[in-house]
Design a protein around this motif. Structure first.
Motif, PDB file in Angstrom:
ATOM      1  N   MET A 195      36.731  40.451  41.478  1.00  0.00           N
ATOM      2  CA  MET A 195      37.348  39.218  41.979  1.00  0.00           C
ATOM      3  C   MET A 195      38.428  38.721  41.025  1.00  0.00           C
ATOM      4  SD  MET A 195      35.478  35.614  42.966  1.00  0.00           S
ATOM      5  CE  MET A 195      35.008  35.323  41.239  1.00  0.00           C
ATOM      6  N   ILE A 196      38.133  38.738  39.731  1.00  0.00           N
ATOM      7  CA  ILE A 196      39.103  38.282  38.736  1.00  0.00           C
ATOM      8  C   ILE A 196      40.320  39.196  38.713  1.00  0.00           C
ATOM      9  CG2 ILE A 196      39.506  37.945  36.267  1.00  0.00           C
ATOM     10  CD1 ILE A 196      36.564  37.053  36.052  1.00  0.00           C
ATOM     11  N   VAL A 197      40.076  40.510  38.725  1.00  0.00           N
ATOM     12  CA  VAL A 197      41.179  41.483  38.675  1.00  0.00           C
ATOM     13  C   VAL A 197      42.091  41.328  39.881  1.00  0.00           C
ATOM     14  CG1 VAL A 197      41.750  43.944  38.827  1.00  0.00           C
ATOM     15  CG2 VAL A 197      39.962  43.169  37.256  1.00  0.00           C
ATOM     16  N   ILE A 198      41.518  41.237  41.064  1.00  0.00           N
ATOM     17  CA  ILE A 198      42.323  41.094  42.285  1.00  0.00           C
ATOM     18  C   ILE A 198      43.105  39.787  42.256  1.00  0.00           C
ATOM     19  CG2 ILE A 198      42.193  40.779  44.791  1.00  0.00           C
ATOM     20  CD1 ILE A 198      39.796  42.725  44.753  1.00  0.00           C
ATOM     21  N   ALA A 199      42.481  38.717  41.766  1.00  0.00           N
ATOM     22  CA  ALA A 199      43.167  37.423  41.672  1.00  0.00           C
ATOM     23  C   ALA A 199      44.357  37.506  40.714  1.00  0.00           C
ATOM     24  CB  ALA A 199      42.189  36.349  41.209  1.00  0.00           C
ATOM     25  N   VAL A 200      44.185  38.194  39.595  1.00  0.00           N
ATOM     26  CA  VAL A 200      45.278  38.336  38.625  1.00  0.00           C
ATOM     27  C   VAL A 200      46.422  39.138  39.218  1.00  0.00           C
ATOM     28  CG1 VAL A 200      45.933  39.381  36.421  1.00  0.00           C
ATOM     29  CG2 VAL A 200      43.815  38.071  36.592  1.00  0.00           C
ATOM     30  N   TYR A 201      46.106  40.222  39.912  1.00  0.00           N
ATOM     31  CA  TYR A 201      47.168  41.036  40.501  1.00  0.00           C
ATOM     32  C   TYR A 201      47.843  40.325  41.663  1.00  0.00           C
ATOM     33  CZ  TYR A 201      46.421  45.084  37.587  1.00  0.00           C
ATOM     34  OH  TYR A 201      46.377  45.924  36.501  1.00  0.00           O
ATOM     35  N   LEU A 202      47.095  39.496  42.371  1.00  0.00           N
ATOM     36  CA  LEU A 202      47.701  38.687  43.426  1.00  0.00           C
ATOM     37  C   LEU A 202      48.669  37.684  42.813  1.00  0.00           C
ATOM     38  CD1 LEU A 202      47.824  37.935  46.419  1.00  0.00           C
ATOM     39  CD2 LEU A 202      45.891  36.382  46.033  1.00  0.00           C
ATOM     40  N   PHE A 203      48.293  37.110  41.669  1.00  0.00           N
ATOM     41  CA  PHE A 203      49.170  36.193  40.940  1.00  0.00           C
ATOM     42  C   PHE A 203      50.489  36.880  40.576  1.00  0.00           C
ATOM     43  CE2 PHE A 203      50.568  35.257  36.543  1.00  0.00           C
ATOM     44  CZ  PHE A 203      51.116  33.996  36.740  1.00  0.00           C
ATOM     45  N   PHE A 204      50.400  38.096  40.019  1.00  0.00           N
ATOM     46  CA  PHE A 204      51.612  38.833  39.660  1.00  0.00           C
ATOM     47  C   PHE A 204      52.428  39.187  40.902  1.00  0.00           C
ATOM     48  CE2 PHE A 204      49.537  39.705  35.535  1.00  0.00           C
ATOM     49  CZ  PHE A 204      50.614  39.477  34.697  1.00  0.00           C
ATOM     50  N   GLY A 205      51.734  39.550  41.996  1.00  0.00           N
ATOM     51  CA  GLY A 205      52.432  39.889  43.227  1.00  0.00           C
ATOM     52  C   GLY A 205      53.217  38.715  43.784  1.00  0.00           C
ATOM     53  N   ILE A 206      52.610  37.525  43.789  1.00  0.00           N
ATOM     54  CA  ILE A 206      53.283  36.317  44.277  1.00  0.00           C
ATOM     55  C   ILE A 206      54.463  35.968  43.381  1.00  0.00           C
ATOM     56  CG2 ILE A 206      53.008  33.834  44.619  1.00  0.00           C
ATOM     57  CD1 ILE A 206      50.142  34.398  45.525  1.00  0.00           C
ATOM     58  N   MET A 207      54.269  36.111  42.069  1.00  0.00           N
ATOM     59  CA  MET A 207      55.338  35.799  41.130  1.00  0.00           C
ATOM     60  C   MET A 207      56.526  36.746  41.319  1.00  0.00           C
ATOM     61  SD  MET A 207      55.091  35.381  36.987  1.00  0.00           S
ATOM     62  CE  MET A 207      54.540  37.064  36.786  1.00  0.00           C
ATOM     63  N   ILE A 208      56.256  38.050  41.455  1.00  0.00           N
ATOM     64  CA  ILE A 208      57.320  39.032  41.667  1.00  0.00           C
ATOM     65  C   ILE A 208      58.050  38.751  42.975  1.00  0.00           C
ATOM     66  CG2 ILE A 208      57.769  41.467  42.148  1.00  0.00           C
ATOM     67  CD1 ILE A 208      55.438  42.102  40.222  1.00  0.00           C
ATOM     68  N   SER A 209      57.291  38.458  44.015  1.00  0.00           N
ATOM     69  CA  SER A 209      57.889  38.186  45.331  1.00  0.00           C
ATOM     70  C   SER A 209      58.745  36.921  45.303  1.00  0.00           C
ATOM     71  CB  SER A 209      56.786  38.035  46.390  1.00  0.00           C
ATOM     72  OG  SER A 209      56.015  39.215  46.452  1.00  0.00           O
ATOM     73  N   SER A 210      58.300  35.914  44.546  1.00  0.00           N
ATOM     74  CA  SER A 210      59.072  34.670  44.429  1.00  0.00           C
ATOM     75  C   SER A 210      60.391  34.913  43.691  1.00  0.00           C
ATOM     76  CB  SER A 210      58.258  33.612  43.686  1.00  0.00           C
ATOM     77  OG  SER A 210      57.076  33.313  44.389  1.00  0.00           O
TER      78      SER A 210
END
Length: 216
Positions: A195-210
């Motif tokens: 859960m933590i790992v997926i949340a961290v990668y989702l954070f990076f994904g949103i940041m890159i997309s932004s």
């Protein structure tokens, strides 16, 4: 026990490698591996700049500058690629290591070693994608290894396209290795680690997309 950083072993034999990392009292070759990964990222960035990849925006200004001015603009574009080839990997290495350090009771240098293996996977993805971009003109946003290719069929929003691009065969591989690594070095339940790992990668994904959304 001395552990020598070896991204190839860590991504192809993760359970053995990270079991050894857990028991290690000293780490070696971490700085060397980090330097080599940054070096290859810079070389790849130079090649992208040299061949004008992702430089479609420059052509819009072709008629506004003289030949010398446009050549200088291309040089700045290439230098930007190189700078990105240094800063982006470093940002990922340190920020992801810090985030996981806040969640897990693991020595920071061991976390940094894990992130070197993860960065190696993303470097491998870029290296494999490079010929597709060079010879077939495929944009990074529409990598055949990611869900980005389905973006235009789902929505017109480029933010969603970019977010889908972050979900690839290689990112799933990276997340799997990350979970194995952290699970090997901590006593936390695998569900919580995932859960933590997926949340961290989702954070990076949103940041890159932004950032991509702001750049267009």
């Amino acid at each position: 026990m001395v552990y020598k950083s070896n991204p190839l072993k860590e991504i192809f034999q993760p359970k053995i490698a990270f079991a050894q990392l857990r028991e290690a009292e000293r780490l070696k070759h971490v700085a060397i591996v980090a330097f080599l990964l940054l070096f290859f990222h810079v070389i790849l960035s130079l090649l992208r700049g040299y061949f004008g990849m992702d430089g479609e925006e420059l052509t819009k200004y072709l008629d506004q500058y003289t030949g010398e001015q446009f050549a200088f603009l291309q040089l700045l574009f290439a230098l930007g690629h190189v700078l990105g080839g240094i800063c982006v990997p470093l940002f990922f290495l340190f920020i992801s290591s810090i985030i996981f350090y806040l969640f897990f009771d693991i020595h920071f240098l061991k976390l940094f070693t894990i992130q070197l293996a993860i960065l190696s996977i993303f470097l491998l993805e870029d290296m494999i994608l490079f010929p597709f971009q060079l010879f077939l003109g495929i944009k990074n946003l529409f990598s055949p290894f990611s869900l980005g290719v389905w973006g235009p069929y789902i929505t017109k929003h480029t933010f969603i396209w970019s977010l889908l691009r972050t979900v690839s065969v290689f990112s799933i591989w990276a997340i799997s290795i990350q979970i194995i690594a952290l699970r090997s070095l901590t006593e936390k339940p695998v569900q919580r680690v995932a859960m933590i790992v997926i949340a961290v990668y989702l954070f990076f994904g949103i940041m890159i997309s932004s950032l991509y959304k702001l750049s267009i």
